[in-house]
Design a protein around this motif. Structure first.
Motif, PDB file in Angstrom:
ATOM      1  N   PRO A  42       6.263  -9.181  -5.044  1.00  0.00           N
ATOM      2  CA  PRO A  42       7.651  -8.745  -4.856  1.00  0.00           C
ATOM      3  C   PRO A  42       8.201  -9.280  -3.544  1.00  0.00           C
ATOM      4  O   PRO A  42       7.473  -9.367  -2.556  1.00  0.00           O
ATOM      5  CB  PRO A  42       7.550  -7.222  -4.839  1.00  0.00           C
ATOM      6  N   ARG A  43       9.457  -9.655  -3.532  1.00  0.00           N
ATOM      7  CA  ARG A  43      10.073 -10.226  -2.328  1.00  0.00           C
ATOM      8  C   ARG A  43      11.161  -9.341  -1.737  1.00  0.00           C
ATOM      9  O   ARG A  43      11.518  -9.490  -0.579  1.00  0.00           O
ATOM     10  CB  ARG A  43      10.679 -11.599  -2.648  1.00  0.00           C
ATOM     11  N   PHE A  44      11.708  -8.427  -2.538  1.00  0.00           N
ATOM     12  CA  PHE A  44      12.801  -7.570  -2.088  1.00  0.00           C
ATOM     13  C   PHE A  44      12.443  -6.113  -2.325  1.00  0.00           C
ATOM     14  O   PHE A  44      11.766  -5.782  -3.295  1.00  0.00           O
ATOM     15  CB  PHE A  44      14.091  -7.903  -2.848  1.00  0.00           C
ATOM     16  N   CYS A  45      12.914  -5.240  -1.453  1.00  0.00           N
ATOM     17  CA  CYS A  45      12.670  -3.806  -1.584  1.00  0.00           C
ATOM     18  C   CYS A  45      13.517  -3.253  -2.733  1.00  0.00           C
ATOM     19  O   CYS A  45      14.719  -3.530  -2.813  1.00  0.00           O
ATOM     20  CB  CYS A  45      13.019  -3.095  -0.281  1.00  0.00           C
ATOM     21  N   ARG A  51      15.097  -8.052   2.174  1.00  0.00           N
ATOM     22  CA  ARG A  51      13.988  -8.989   2.015  1.00  0.00           C
ATOM     23  C   ARG A  51      12.772  -8.413   2.730  1.00  0.00           C
ATOM     24  O   ARG A  51      12.870  -7.959   3.869  1.00  0.00           O
ATOM     25  CB  ARG A  51      14.374 -10.326   2.635  1.00  0.00           C
ATOM     26  N   MET A  52      11.638  -8.409   2.053  1.00  0.00           N
ATOM     27  CA  MET A  52      10.417  -7.879   2.650  1.00  0.00           C
ATOM     28  C   MET A  52       9.592  -9.008   3.260  1.00  0.00           C
ATOM     29  O   MET A  52       9.695 -10.164   2.851  1.00  0.00           O
ATOM     30  CB  MET A  52       9.579  -7.157   1.594  1.00  0.00           C
ATOM     31  N   VAL A  53       8.783  -8.645   4.237  1.00  0.00           N
ATOM     32  CA  VAL A  53       7.816  -9.573   4.810  1.00  0.00           C
ATOM     33  C   VAL A  53       6.617  -9.550   3.873  1.00  0.00           C
ATOM     34  O   VAL A  53       6.021  -8.500   3.652  1.00  0.00           O
ATOM     35  CB  VAL A  53       7.400  -9.130   6.231  1.00  0.00           C
ATOM     36  N   CYS A  65       8.579  -3.519   3.852  1.00  0.00           N
ATOM     37  CA  CYS A  65      10.013  -3.327   4.061  1.00  0.00           C
ATOM     38  C   CYS A  65      10.190  -2.680   5.433  1.00  0.00           C
ATOM     39  O   CYS A  65       9.455  -1.753   5.781  1.00  0.00           O
ATOM     40  CB  CYS A  65      10.597  -2.419   2.975  1.00  0.00           C
ATOM     41  N   SER A  66      11.159  -3.140   6.183  1.00  0.00           N
ATOM     42  CA  SER A  66      11.375  -2.594   7.523  1.00  0.00           C
ATOM     43  C   SER A  66      11.832  -1.141   7.482  1.00  0.00           C
ATOM     44  O   SER A  66      11.687  -0.419   8.458  1.00  0.00           O
ATOM     45  CB  SER A  66      12.403  -3.437   8.279  1.00  0.00           C
ATOM     46  N   ARG A  67      12.357  -0.695   6.359  1.00  0.00           N
ATOM     47  CA  ARG A  67      12.848   0.682   6.235  1.00  0.00           C
ATOM     48  C   ARG A  67      11.936   1.597   5.420  1.00  0.00           C
ATOM     49  O   ARG A  67      11.884   2.786   5.666  1.00  0.00           O
ATOM     50  CB  ARG A  67      14.227   0.698   5.572  1.00  0.00           C
ATOM     51  N   HIS A  68      11.233   1.038   4.445  1.00  0.00           N
ATOM     52  CA  HIS A  68      10.508   1.882   3.493  1.00  0.00           C
ATOM     53  C   HIS A  68       8.998   1.715   3.496  1.00  0.00           C
ATOM     54  O   HIS A  68       8.312   2.258   2.639  1.00  0.00           O
ATOM     55  CB  HIS A  68      11.062   1.655   2.086  1.00  0.00           C
ATOM     56  N   GLY A  69       8.477   0.957   4.422  1.00  0.00           N
ATOM     57  CA  GLY A  69       7.032   0.873   4.568  1.00  0.00           C
ATOM     58  C   GLY A  69       6.379  -0.286   3.847  1.00  0.00           C
ATOM     59  O   GLY A  69       7.026  -1.247   3.453  1.00  0.00           O
ATOM     60  N   GLN A  70       5.088  -0.152   3.679  1.00  0.00           N
ATOM     61  CA  GLN A  70       4.256  -1.248   3.192  1.00  0.00           C
ATOM     62  C   GLN A  70       3.592  -0.887   1.871  1.00  0.00           C
ATOM     63  O   GLN A  70       3.269   0.267   1.617  1.00  0.00           O
ATOM     64  CB  GLN A  70       3.190  -1.522   4.245  1.00  0.00           C
ATOM     65  N   VAL A  71       3.384  -1.897   1.063  1.00  0.00           N
ATOM     66  CA  VAL A  71       2.639  -1.738  -0.184  1.00  0.00           C
ATOM     67  C   VAL A  71       1.696  -2.928  -0.304  1.00  0.00           C
ATOM     68  O   VAL A  71       2.007  -4.031   0.129  1.00  0.00           O
ATOM     69  CB  VAL A  71       3.587  -1.624  -1.401  1.00  0.00           C
ATOM     70  N   ASP A  72       0.531  -2.668  -0.861  1.00  0.00           N
ATOM     71  CA  ASP A  72      -0.500  -3.693  -0.996  1.00  0.00           C
ATOM     72  C   ASP A  72      -0.892  -3.797  -2.462  1.00  0.00           C
ATOM     73  O   ASP A  72      -0.911  -2.797  -3.180  1.00  0.00           O
ATOM     74  CB  ASP A  72      -1.712  -3.306  -0.144  1.00  0.00           C
TER      75      ASP A  72
END
Length: 80
Positions: A42-45, A51-53, A65-72
């Protein structure tokens, strides 16, 4: 099941591969083929459309996501 996914890729108003709002997808935006095959991280929250890192590793990916955290992707395997 979608409700169980982490916020950055869970049920939101944005497509996680294109960043387009779901209601706007009817206007012609479609999901990329590689995303349909599960080969694209995924590229977008899904929640905010930012746009996610994304870091792609040999064993999966990590998106933040800078606002909603990380997913792996490892977390996603546990949900299956």
């Amino acid at each position: 099941m979608v409700q169980d996914l982490p916020t950055p890729i869970g049920a939101g108003i944005y497509n996680i591969y294109t960043g387009v709002k779901h209601r706007d997808e009817l206007a012609g935006a479609s999901m990329p083929t590689v995303a349909q095959l599960g080969l694209e991280p995924p590229r977008f929250c899904a929640e905010c459309g930012r746009r996610m890192v994304v870091q792609v590793r040999p064993d999966g990916w990590r998106a933040k996501c800078s606002r909603h955290g990380q997913v792996d992707s490892v977390d996603m395997e546990a949900k299956r």
